[in-house]
Scaffold this motif. Structure first.
Motif, short mmCIF file in Angstrom:
data_model
loop_
_atom_site.label_atom_id
_atom_site.label_comp_id
_atom_site.label_asym_id
_atom_site.label_seq_id
_atom_site.Cartn_x
_atom_site.Cartn_y
_atom_site.Cartn_z
N HIS A 52 -4.72 -10.15 1.56
CA HIS A 52 -3.81 -11.02 2.29
C HIS A 52 -4.66 -12.06 2.98
O HIS A 52 -5.62 -11.73 3.68
N ARG A 101 0.57 -14.27 -1.70
CA ARG A 101 -0.27 -13.53 -0.74
C ARG A 101 -1.53 -14.30 -0.44
O ARG A 101 -1.93 -14.42 0.71
N TRP A 117 3.48 -11.26 2.96
CA TRP A 117 2.76 -10.01 3.24
C TRP A 117 3.44 -8.93 2.42
O TRP A 117 4.66 -8.79 2.45
#
Length: 113
Positions: free
Chosen positions: A6, A63, A69
């Motif tokens: 992420h 991402r 997320w």
């Protein structure tokens, strides 16, 4: 299962963010998440009529540019839009994109000319 990457939004450039928003299918994913909130990934790709592998590619791009997320709860995977964080980093971008999508200016139709 390995941790999914992420993006740290402070390290995301505007060009990278715009790349995430440059595909009509990713725009549809973003719009669904904006409308529904956190959503099971399988529901997204089923609703959009795309394969799991195609969806996985687009989720990865989203991402990596800091727009979503993804989380895991057992076998269930879900995604949520990082709208507040994205707004702090790129003020006005996401609301403008979502507004244009609602107005039917998503860029997924050929330009006339």
């Amino acid at each position: 299962m390995r941790d999914r990457f992420h993006a740290e939004l402070a390290n995301v450039t505007l060009a990278e963010a715009m790349h995430g928003l440059s595909d009509p299918l990713r725009l549809r994913i973003v719009a669904l998440l904006a409308e529904r909130g956190e959503t099971e990934c399988s529901a997204i790709y089923n609703d959009l009529g795309i394969s799991k592998s195609n969806a996985s590619h687009h989720f990865r791009v989203l991402r990596e540019c800091g727009l979503i997320w993804r989380s895991h709860r057992g076998q269930q995977q879900s995604a949520r839009l990082r709208a507040e964080e994205f707004e702090e980093r790129f003020p006005g971008v996401l609301p403008a994109v979502l507004h244009n999508m609602k107005a039917g200016v998503s860029g997924d139709t050929p330009a006339s000319g």
